[in-house]
Design a protein around this motif. Structure first.
Motif, PDB file in Angstrom:
ATOM      1  N   THR A  85      23.431  13.119  87.034  1.00  0.00           N
ATOM      2  CA  THR A  85      22.306  13.962  87.424  1.00  0.00           C
ATOM      3  C   THR A  85      21.464  14.230  86.190  1.00  0.00           C
ATOM      4  O   THR A  85      22.004  14.505  85.119  1.00  0.00           O
ATOM      5  N   ARG A  86      20.146  14.142  86.334  1.00  0.00           N
ATOM      6  CA  ARG A  86      19.256  14.112  85.176  1.00  0.00           C
ATOM      7  C   ARG A  86      19.574  15.167  84.121  1.00  0.00           C
ATOM      8  O   ARG A  86      19.643  14.870  82.925  1.00  0.00           O
ATOM      9  N   HIS A  87      19.790  16.409  84.530  1.00  0.00           N
ATOM     10  CA  HIS A  87      19.977  17.486  83.559  1.00  0.00           C
ATOM     11  C   HIS A  87      21.275  17.376  82.775  1.00  0.00           C
ATOM     12  O   HIS A  87      21.476  18.101  81.801  1.00  0.00           O
ATOM     13  N   TYR A  88      22.151  16.471  83.191  1.00  0.00           N
ATOM     14  CA  TYR A  88      23.433  16.291  82.503  1.00  0.00           C
ATOM     15  C   TYR A  88      23.584  14.867  81.967  1.00  0.00           C
ATOM     16  O   TYR A  88      24.644  14.502  81.471  1.00  0.00           O
ATOM     17  N   LYS A  89      22.517  14.088  82.051  1.00  0.00           N
ATOM     18  CA  LYS A  89      22.584  12.690  81.625  1.00  0.00           C
ATOM     19  C   LYS A  89      22.682  12.575  80.111  1.00  0.00           C
ATOM     20  O   LYS A  89      21.985  13.270  79.369  1.00  0.00           O
ATOM     21  N   ALA A  90      23.526  11.650  79.679  1.00  0.00           N
ATOM     22  CA  ALA A  90      23.633  11.340  78.257  1.00  0.00           C
ATOM     23  C   ALA A  90      22.392  10.569  77.811  1.00  0.00           C
ATOM     24  O   ALA A  90      21.727   9.911  78.620  1.00  0.00           O
ATOM     25  N   PRO A  91      22.047  10.626  76.519  1.00  0.00           N
ATOM     26  CA  PRO A  91      20.864   9.909  76.018  1.00  0.00           C
ATOM     27  C   PRO A  91      20.879   8.420  76.342  1.00  0.00           C
ATOM     28  O   PRO A  91      19.820   7.826  76.575  1.00  0.00           O
ATOM     29  N   GLU A  92      22.068   7.808  76.372  1.00  0.00           N
ATOM     30  CA  GLU A  92      22.140   6.377  76.681  1.00  0.00           C
ATOM     31  C   GLU A  92      21.508   6.066  78.032  1.00  0.00           C
ATOM     32  O   GLU A  92      20.788   5.077  78.198  1.00  0.00           O
ATOM     33  N   LEU A  93      21.780   6.925  79.007  1.00  0.00           N
ATOM     34  CA  LEU A  93      21.226   6.706  80.343  1.00  0.00           C
ATOM     35  C   LEU A  93      19.722   6.937  80.358  1.00  0.00           C
ATOM     36  O   LEU A  93      18.981   6.233  81.049  1.00  0.00           O
ATOM     37  N   LEU A  94      19.282   7.926  79.618  1.00  0.00           N
ATOM     38  CA  LEU A  94      17.862   8.286  79.619  1.00  0.00           C
ATOM     39  C   LEU A  94      16.990   7.192  79.014  1.00  0.00           C
ATOM     40  O   LEU A  94      15.820   7.052  79.380  1.00  0.00           O
ATOM     41  N   VAL A  95      17.555   6.415  78.099  1.00  0.00           N
ATOM     42  CA  VAL A  95      16.775   5.337  77.471  1.00  0.00           C
ATOM     43  C   VAL A  95      17.114   3.973  78.065  1.00  0.00           C
ATOM     44  O   VAL A  95      16.592   2.948  77.620  1.00  0.00           O
ATOM     45  N   GLY A  96      17.997   3.963  79.075  1.00  0.00           N
ATOM     46  CA  GLY A  96      18.308   2.711  79.751  1.00  0.00           C
ATOM     47  C   GLY A  96      19.269   1.807  79.012  1.00  0.00           C
ATOM     48  O   GLY A  96      19.292   0.590  79.245  1.00  0.00           O
ATOM     49  N   TYR A  97      20.104   2.383  78.137  1.00  0.00           N
ATOM     50  CA  TYR A  97      21.089   1.584  77.403  1.00  0.00           C
ATOM     51  C   TYR A  97      22.311   1.370  78.291  1.00  0.00           C
ATOM     52  O   TYR A  97      23.023   2.314  78.628  1.00  0.00           O
ATOM     53  N   ARG A  98      22.563   0.123  78.664  1.00  0.00           N
ATOM     54  CA  ARG A  98      23.555  -0.176  79.697  1.00  0.00           C
ATOM     55  C   ARG A  98      24.971  -0.374  79.170  1.00  0.00           C
ATOM     56  O   ARG A  98      25.909  -0.504  79.952  1.00  0.00           O
ATOM     57  N   HIS A  99      25.152  -0.369  77.866  1.00  0.00           N
ATOM     58  CA  HIS A  99      26.493  -0.599  77.315  1.00  0.00           C
ATOM     59  C   HIS A  99      27.123   0.721  76.862  1.00  0.00           C
ATOM     60  O   HIS A  99      27.644   0.825  75.753  1.00  0.00           O
ATOM     61  N   TYR A 100      27.073   1.708  77.733  1.00  0.00           N
ATOM     62  CA  TYR A 100      27.680   2.996  77.409  1.00  0.00           C
ATOM     63  C   TYR A 100      29.177   2.953  77.703  1.00  0.00           C
ATOM     64  O   TYR A 100      29.697   1.982  78.272  1.00  0.00           O
ATOM     65  N   ASP A 101      29.877   4.032  77.327  1.00  0.00           N
ATOM     66  CA  ASP A 101      31.327   4.055  77.519  1.00  0.00           C
ATOM     67  C   ASP A 101      31.771   5.432  78.007  1.00  0.00           C
ATOM     68  O   ASP A 101      30.972   6.208  78.537  1.00  0.00           O
ATOM     69  N   PHE A 102      33.052   5.752  77.794  1.00  0.00           N
ATOM     70  CA  PHE A 102      33.616   6.997  78.314  1.00  0.00           C
ATOM     71  C   PHE A 102      32.950   8.249  77.735  1.00  0.00           C
ATOM     72  O   PHE A 102      33.054   9.334  78.319  1.00  0.00           O
ATOM     73  N   SER A 103      32.294   8.102  76.593  1.00  0.00           N
ATOM     74  CA  SER A 103      31.638   9.262  75.978  1.00  0.00           C
ATOM     75  C   SER A 103      30.560   9.844  76.890  1.00  0.00           C
ATOM     76  O   SER A 103      30.141  10.990  76.716  1.00  0.00           O
ATOM     77  N   LEU A 104      30.125   9.065  77.863  1.00  0.00           N
ATOM     78  CA  LEU A 104      29.160   9.561  78.848  1.00  0.00           C
ATOM     79  C   LEU A 104      29.685  10.825  79.530  1.00  0.00           C
ATOM     80  O   LEU A 104      28.965  11.824  79.671  1.00  0.00           O
ATOM     81  N   ASP A 105      30.949  10.795  79.947  1.00  0.00           N
ATOM     82  CA  ASP A 105      31.550  11.957  80.610  1.00  0.00           C
ATOM     83  C   ASP A 105      31.656  13.150  79.668  1.00  0.00           C
ATOM     84  O   ASP A 105      31.538  14.305  80.093  1.00  0.00           O
ATOM     85  N   ILE A 106      31.894  12.873  78.389  1.00  0.00           N
ATOM     86  CA  ILE A 106      32.040  13.961  77.420  1.00  0.00           C
ATOM     87  C   ILE A 106      30.700  14.660  77.210  1.00  0.00           C
ATOM     88  O   ILE A 106      30.635  15.889  77.093  1.00  0.00           O
ATOM     89  N   TRP A 107      29.612  13.890  77.179  1.00  0.00           N
ATOM     90  CA  TRP A 107      28.284  14.500  77.058  1.00  0.00           C
ATOM     91  C   TRP A 107      28.016  15.419  78.256  1.00  0.00           C
ATOM     92  O   TRP A 107      27.564  16.561  78.086  1.00  0.00           O
ATOM     93  N   CYS A 108      28.291  14.914  79.451  1.00  0.00           N
ATOM     94  CA  CYS A 108      28.071  15.724  80.656  1.00  0.00           C
ATOM     95  C   CYS A 108      28.877  17.018  80.595  1.00  0.00           C
ATOM     96  O   CYS A 108      28.374  18.101  80.937  1.00  0.00           O
TER      97      CYS A 108
END
Length: 302
Positions: A253-276
């Motif tokens: 959800t936009r307000h909890y999105k990690a920067p990788e998602l916001l810039v369209g970087y597709r090689h993200y990892d588990f740290s996405l959940d930690i940012w949220c």
């Protein structure tokens, strides 16, 4: 690819009340007549079969994990005879704190059903008892996943389309979303630490099995505040992580999105959940949810 072994016998399940909806599903609290226990029926909207199989596979692989909502059954209503009474008036002024059975199967028998409502087991009662404090909290959680109200004389029937997949999951008695608790200012410093720890336990369990949630937010964390029971729900956007494989950025959800998602970087990892999770913590600490609030991906980065 997982083959889904659907249970086509929907007769034991009585849908009671619509309690949430999203882009991919509508959610109802329900009664399993076989054991007189409450459950949650997540009725999936038309989506790719791969997505349905992925969610089922993930819930099965995480079965027994700490704070993971349990999957009980996978239904498909081929008979189109599964219905629900949906309250026509869910005003908090009429809120009694109990879920009442509607026994509705079609729009032609509402009159009879309204004369034959049955109270469900006491485990289905909600967190509210009708006093002014509870009424205030109830009004603040209108968007809460588990807001329920009494079926009244204005009930109408809701029918499920033939062949619709339905996930039957655990019902958490007396639970509200973390967001509802935050808005009601019901969370102490101890609660913050405890609930954050429990969410991180869930993510650690999932990550060790190669799975990330990809939509951690207060709305997807259900809590029985009295008993300190927490469940992480809605694993519909969860995915298996494969190192080096590009992933979909249209998650979270936009307000909890990690920067990788916001810039369209597709090689993200588990740290996405930690940012949220960090965004959730910031919202609790500073009593401002969402903590980062933008009207677009670009604004969200600023």
């Amino acid at each position: 690819m997982l083959e889904i072994d659907y249970n086509t016998d929907t007769s034991p399940y009585e849908l009671i009340q619509k309690i949430g909806c999203g882009k991919y599903s509508e959610v109802f609290c329900a009664l399993n007549r076989n054991n007189a226990c409450m459950c949650v029926c997540k009725i999936l909207k038309p989506v790719r079969l791969r997505k349905i199989k992925r969610e089922i596979s993930i819930l099965r692989n995480l079965c027994g994990g700490p704070n993971v909502v349990r999957l009980f059954d996978v239904l498909r209503d081929d008979s189109n005879d599964m219905g629900v009474g949906v309250a026509g008036n869910t005003s908090n002024a009429n809120y009694t704190g109990n879920i009442t059975s509607a026994n509705a199967t079609n729009s032609n028998n509402n009159t009879n059903n309204n004369n034959n409502t049955n109270s469900l087991p006491t485990t289905a009662t909600t967190h509210f008892n009708g006093n002014s404090h509870d009424a205030t909290m109830a009004s603040r959680q209108q968007q809460s996943f588990h807001k329920v109200s009494t079926i009244n004389s204005n009930s109408t029937a809701y029918s499920i389309g033939t062949g619709t997949p339905i996930l039957v999951t655990e019902f958490v008695p007396n639970a509200v979303t973390l967001r509802a608790l935050m808005l009601a200012n019901e969370i102490s410093n101890f609660d913050m630490r405890y609930y954050l720890y429990e969410v991180l336990r869930t993510l650690d369990f999932a990550h060790k099995r190669g799975i990330f949630h990809r939509d951690i937010k207060p709305h997807n964390i259900m809590i029985n505040h009295d008993k300190k029971i927490l469940r992480v729900i809605d694993w519909g956007l969860a995915e298996y992580y494969v190192h080096g494989e590009p992933l979909n950025c249209g998650v979270a959800t936009r307000h909890y999105k990690a920067p990788e998602l916001l810039v369209g970087y597709r090689h993200y990892d588990f740290s996405l959940d930690i940012w949220c999770t960090g965004c959730v913590l910031a919202g609790m600490l500073f009593k401002s949810d969402p903590f980062f609030e933008g009207n677009s991906n670009e604004e969200q980065l600023l």
